[in-house]
Design a protein around this motif. Structure first.
Motif, PDB file in Angstrom:
ATOM      1  N   UNK A   2      46.556  52.081  33.980  1.00 44.71           N
ATOM      2  CA  UNK A   2      45.422  51.425  34.678  1.00 44.71           C
ATOM      3  C   UNK A   2      45.642  49.906  34.673  1.00 44.71           C
ATOM      4  N   UNK A   3      45.468  49.311  35.823  1.00 46.24           N
ATOM      5  CA  UNK A   3      45.708  47.858  35.954  1.00 46.24           C
ATOM      6  C   UNK A   3      44.337  47.126  36.027  1.00 46.24           C
ATOM      7  N   UNK A   4      44.293  46.087  35.318  1.00 49.02           N
ATOM      8  CA  UNK A   4      43.052  45.275  35.305  1.00 49.02           C
ATOM      9  C   UNK A   4      43.383  43.829  35.663  1.00 49.02           C
ATOM     10  N   UNK A   5      42.304  43.139  36.054  1.00 59.62           N
ATOM     11  CA  UNK A   5      42.499  41.722  36.411  1.00 59.62           C
ATOM     12  C   UNK A   5      42.919  40.936  35.170  1.00 59.62           C
ATOM     13  N   UNK A   6      43.821  40.028  35.404  1.00 61.31           N
ATOM     14  CA  UNK A   6      44.304  39.223  34.280  1.00 61.31           C
ATOM     15  C   UNK A   6      43.240  38.188  33.900  1.00 61.31           C
ATOM     16  N   UNK A   7      43.523  37.459  32.840  1.00 60.18           N
ATOM     17  CA  UNK A   7      42.539  36.530  32.300  1.00 60.18           C
ATOM     18  C   UNK A   7      42.111  35.477  33.325  1.00 60.18           C
ATOM     19  N   UNK A   8      42.950  34.980  34.143  1.00 68.35           N
ATOM     20  CA  UNK A   8      42.631  33.948  35.119  1.00 68.35           C
ATOM     21  C   UNK A   8      42.001  34.499  36.398  1.00 68.35           C
ATOM     22  N   UNK A  22      37.156  42.144  41.474  1.00 66.10           N
ATOM     23  CA  UNK A  22      36.478  43.396  41.131  1.00 66.10           C
ATOM     24  C   UNK A  22      37.429  44.582  41.315  1.00 66.10           C
ATOM     25  N   UNK A  23      38.670  44.260  41.669  1.00 66.30           N
ATOM     26  CA  UNK A  23      39.617  45.326  42.007  1.00 66.30           C
ATOM     27  C   UNK A  23      39.982  46.172  40.787  1.00 66.30           C
ATOM     28  N   UNK A  24      40.170  47.484  41.071  1.00 65.04           N
ATOM     29  CA  UNK A  24      40.693  48.408  40.050  1.00 65.04           C
ATOM     30  C   UNK A  24      41.930  49.104  40.643  1.00 65.04           C
ATOM     31  N   UNK A  25      42.900  49.295  39.778  1.00 65.66           N
ATOM     32  CA  UNK A  25      44.147  49.937  40.265  1.00 65.66           C
ATOM     33  C   UNK A  25      44.719  50.865  39.190  1.00 65.66           C
ATOM     34  N   UNK A  26      45.456  51.845  39.638  1.00 64.01           N
ATOM     35  CA  UNK A  26      46.096  52.790  38.710  1.00 64.01           C
ATOM     36  C   UNK A  26      47.485  53.150  39.250  1.00 64.01           C
ATOM     37  N   UNK A  27      48.392  53.391  38.286  1.00 63.42           N
ATOM     38  CA  UNK A  27      49.759  53.823  38.649  1.00 63.42           C
ATOM     39  C   UNK A  27      50.074  55.130  37.899  1.00 63.42           C
ATOM     40  N   UNK A  46      53.103  56.540  41.988  1.00 63.47           N
ATOM     41  CA  UNK A  46      52.071  56.378  43.014  1.00 63.47           C
ATOM     42  C   UNK A  46      51.125  55.258  42.556  1.00 63.47           C
ATOM     43  N   UNK A  47      50.889  54.341  43.442  1.00 60.28           N
ATOM     44  CA  UNK A  47      50.022  53.191  43.115  1.00 60.28           C
ATOM     45  C   UNK A  47      48.801  53.255  44.023  1.00 60.28           C
ATOM     46  N   UNK A  48      47.626  53.128  43.436  1.00 63.89           N
ATOM     47  CA  UNK A  48      46.383  53.085  44.230  1.00 63.89           C
ATOM     48  C   UNK A  48      45.499  51.943  43.722  1.00 63.89           C
ATOM     49  N   UNK A  49      44.957  51.211  44.705  1.00 61.69           N
ATOM     50  CA  UNK A  49      44.080  50.064  44.349  1.00 61.69           C
ATOM     51  C   UNK A  49      42.846  50.085  45.253  1.00 61.69           C
ATOM     52  N   UNK A  50      41.723  49.638  44.704  1.00 66.31           N
ATOM     53  CA  UNK A  50      40.489  49.559  45.483  1.00 66.31           C
ATOM     54  C   UNK A  50      39.834  48.191  45.255  1.00 66.31           C
ATOM     55  N   UNK A  51      39.100  47.831  46.265  1.00 67.25           N
ATOM     56  CA  UNK A  51      38.313  46.576  46.176  1.00 67.25           C
ATOM     57  C   UNK A  51      39.181  45.358  45.966  1.00 67.25           C
ATOM     58  N   UNK A  52      40.321  45.367  46.545  1.00 71.97           N
ATOM     59  CA  UNK A  52      41.197  44.182  46.478  1.00 71.97           C
ATOM     60  C   UNK A  52      41.078  43.453  47.824  1.00 71.97           C
ATOM     61  N   UNK A  53      40.614  42.212  47.802  1.00 74.12           N
ATOM     62  CA  UNK A  53      40.430  41.512  49.060  1.00 74.12           C
ATOM     63  C   UNK A  53      41.756  41.250  49.763  1.00 74.12           C
ATOM     64  N   UNK A  70      47.836  39.007  39.430  1.00 69.33           N
ATOM     65  CA  UNK A  70      46.424  39.309  39.600  1.00 69.33           C
ATOM     66  C   UNK A  70      45.989  40.485  38.724  1.00 69.33           C
ATOM     67  N   UNK A  71      46.796  41.517  38.722  1.00 65.77           N
ATOM     68  CA  UNK A  71      46.459  42.736  37.971  1.00 65.77           C
ATOM     69  C   UNK A  71      47.622  43.071  37.032  1.00 65.77           C
ATOM     70  N   UNK A  72      47.255  43.664  35.868  1.00 65.16           N
ATOM     71  CA  UNK A  72      48.311  43.977  34.886  1.00 65.16           C
ATOM     72  C   UNK A  72      47.875  45.190  34.058  1.00 65.16           C
ATOM     73  N   UNK A  73      48.792  46.103  33.842  1.00 62.13           N
ATOM     74  CA  UNK A  73      48.462  47.263  32.999  1.00 62.13           C
ATOM     75  C   UNK A  73      48.716  46.915  31.547  1.00 62.13           C
ATOM     76  N   UNK A  74      48.084  47.638  30.658  1.00 62.51           N
ATOM     77  CA  UNK A  74      48.214  47.370  29.233  1.00 62.51           C
ATOM     78  C   UNK A  74      49.048  48.461  28.581  1.00 62.51           C
TER      79      UNK A  74
END
Lengths: 282, 234
Positions: free
Chosen positions: A177-183, A188-193, A203-210, A278-282
């Motif tokens: 799961x990818x989340x927005x980084x500190x900066x 509001x985007x959420x993404x998963x790989x 497979x990569x899917x993202x939502x609410x990414x402008x 912008x987004x990074x998985x943990x």
């Protein structure tokens, strides 16, 4: 007048050289032809007279004595009668014949009984054969049934194996799961790989990414141990709702336990991350 | 065998005279033919003495023929000779003078016996001994009995002379056929000549012999063969 061919026959007949059928046919001709008969008679006499041409040798007196003695003997049957054998021999032969006949009759009866017994044995054996044939048919039917059941079971097991293999493969898939980084807290985007290390596909899917600013593209990166820098997984675009789903296959192989990141790069993407993450998985 | 009958009286039969020496044709011997016939007729009625007389008349030429045909094997010749004469004795009642003379019949029987013997041993090709000029030369052969001596010498001389007159190729096939017991087919094979040639040579040879021997042969008074008559085959 007798022609030469007939004279040839007459000469051969006089010498006794005609075969039996030829001689019979020739005799019929002689009956109808007195001149031919006379010719044959004269040729026979001529051939007989040739006996005088042999060097004349007289037989011994003993031969004459023996011949006269044999002439005095009673005529023996041509095919071996009983004239020269003791009187008891015919009776003995008859008795022997009777004994032999009795023995042969007894043997015949024994052989008949034996044959009859063998016929019975054959009947019994035929019944056994019939029984075995029926049993064989039953076993063949049972085999066919068992074979059908085995095919069904095999197919079922194959399905089960496939299912287990699928579940096993699924178990190996890594979800990130990818989340927005500190900066980028305002995103509001959420993404998963979903990443399959075995096939190196994901497979990569993202939502609410402008949507990015003009001249910019979003770029997905894989960050794996052993790799000196993030590996590009491709550039993607979001739709009007900010959603995107892409299948990716990084060009660099051997990515295990990877994490993923999304950065904003110049349009078309960069070989290395150059823009903000912008987004990074943990 | 019929019961024995008394011997015929030969006193009325003229004795077979003839002074013929070597090279002289014998006079026709009808009287001798008649005598042979009477002797065989008596033998047919069981007269042993008559057959013994006939034996004396026939023994030398018949035995000599057999001996020549078996290649001078004396033991075989004696067996065949005895069987031939025994057959003549036993079949005497069946003799038909209209078909052949007694001498011709006896020779036919003996020759048939020899051929059977040679065939049984497959020896016809081996036993035949060709005639030499010496064989055809006049000679004084031993023969028993005064009549037989005189008549035998004449007939032997006539037969040898007639055979000697034949062209060699005719004499060869006649000897192979008569003394060798070879059929015309076997002669053709042995000499490597066409069968027709061999048959023609046999015919010409026998006809010439007949003409040469005519004075010594029995008169041609034979009747046609019919039912109830004796076949000449032994």
């Amino acid at each position: 007048m007798i022609d030469e061919a007939l004279q040839d026959q007459a000469a051969l007949h006089a010498l006794g050289f005609l075969s039996e059928p030829e001689a019979k046919a020739f005799a019929r001709q002689m009956e109808a032809n007195p001149e031919l008969t006379q010719l044959v008679g004269s040729l026979r006499a001529t051939t007989a007279a040739l006996a005088w041409a042999a060097p004349q040798v007289s037989p011994t007196e003993r031969l004459k004595t023996d011949l006269l003695a044999r002439m005095a003997e009673p005529l023996r049957p041509r095919f071996g009668g009983f004239g020269a054998v003791p009187a008891w021999v015919p009776w003995a032969a008859a008795a022997l014949f009777l004994v032999a006949s009795s023995l042969l009759l007894a043997e015949r009866g024994r052989l008949r009984r034996e044959v009859s017994g063998l016929h019975g044995d054959v009947g019994g054996l035929q019944q056994q054969v019939d029984g075995l044939r029926g049993e064989l048919a039953q076993r063949q039917a049972a085999y066919a049934r068992t074979q059908g059941e085995l095919v069904t079971e095999r197919d079922r097991l194959r399905g089960e194996v496939a299912r287990l293999q699928a579940s096993d493969a699924l178990a190996k898939v890594q979800l990130r799961a990818l989340q927005a980084t500190a900066g980028q807290q305002k995103l509001k985007a959420v993404a998963v790989v979903a990443w399959d290390p075995a096939s190196q596909r994901g497979v990569f899917e993202v939502q609410k990414l402008p949507s990015p600013a003009p001249g910019k593209d979003y770029q997905l990166w894989a960050i794996a141990p052993g790799q000196p820098a993030p590996v590009s997984a491709g550039v993607f675009r979001v739709d009007a709702s900010g959603r995107a789903q892409v299948r990716f296959h990084p060009t660099v192989q051997g990515l295990q336990q990877a994490n993923f990141a999304v950065s904003l790069e110049p349009a078309g993407g960069s070989p290395k991350p150059a823009g903000p993450i912008l987004l990074l998985s943990q | 065998m019929p019961a024995a009958a008394s011997s015929p009286d030969f006193s009325e039969v003229p004795p077979p005279l003839g002074s013929g020496g070597a090279g002289v044709s014998p006079s026709p011997p009808p009287a001798l033919q008649e005598r042979d016939r009477a002797l065989l007729d008596a033998a047919a009625h069981g007269d042993h003495r008559a057959f013994a007389d006939l034996y004396d008349r026939l023994a030398a030429p018949v035995f000599s023929l057999i001996l020549r045909m078996v290649g001078n094997e004396r033991a075989a010749a004696e067996d065949i000779f005895q069987e031939s004469l025994l057959r003549l004795w036993r079949r005497a009642p069946a003799y038909d003078h209209r078909q052949s003379s007694v001498f011709t019949w006896a020779v036919t029987i003996a020759r048939g016996k020899v051929i059977d013997y040679l065939r049984a041993r497959g020896r016809r090709q081996q036993t035949f001994v060709e005639t030499t000029p010496e064989d055809l030369a006049p000679r004084a052969d031993p023969a028993p009995g005064a009549d037989a001596i005189v008549q035998g010498r004449e007939e032997a001389a006539a037969a040898r002379r007639a055979l000697g007159i034949l062209p060699p190729e005719q004499r060869q096939v006649i000897e192979l056929a008569f003394f060798g017991g070879l059929s015309h087919h076997e002669i053709a094979a042995r000499l490597g000549q066409p069968l027709g040639t061999v048959k023609a040579r046999i015919r010409r040879g026998l006809l010439q012999l007949r003409d040469e021997l005519a004075p010594s042969l029995p008169p041609p008074s034979f009747a046609a063969p019919g039912k109830g008559r004796v076949p000449l085959s032994p």
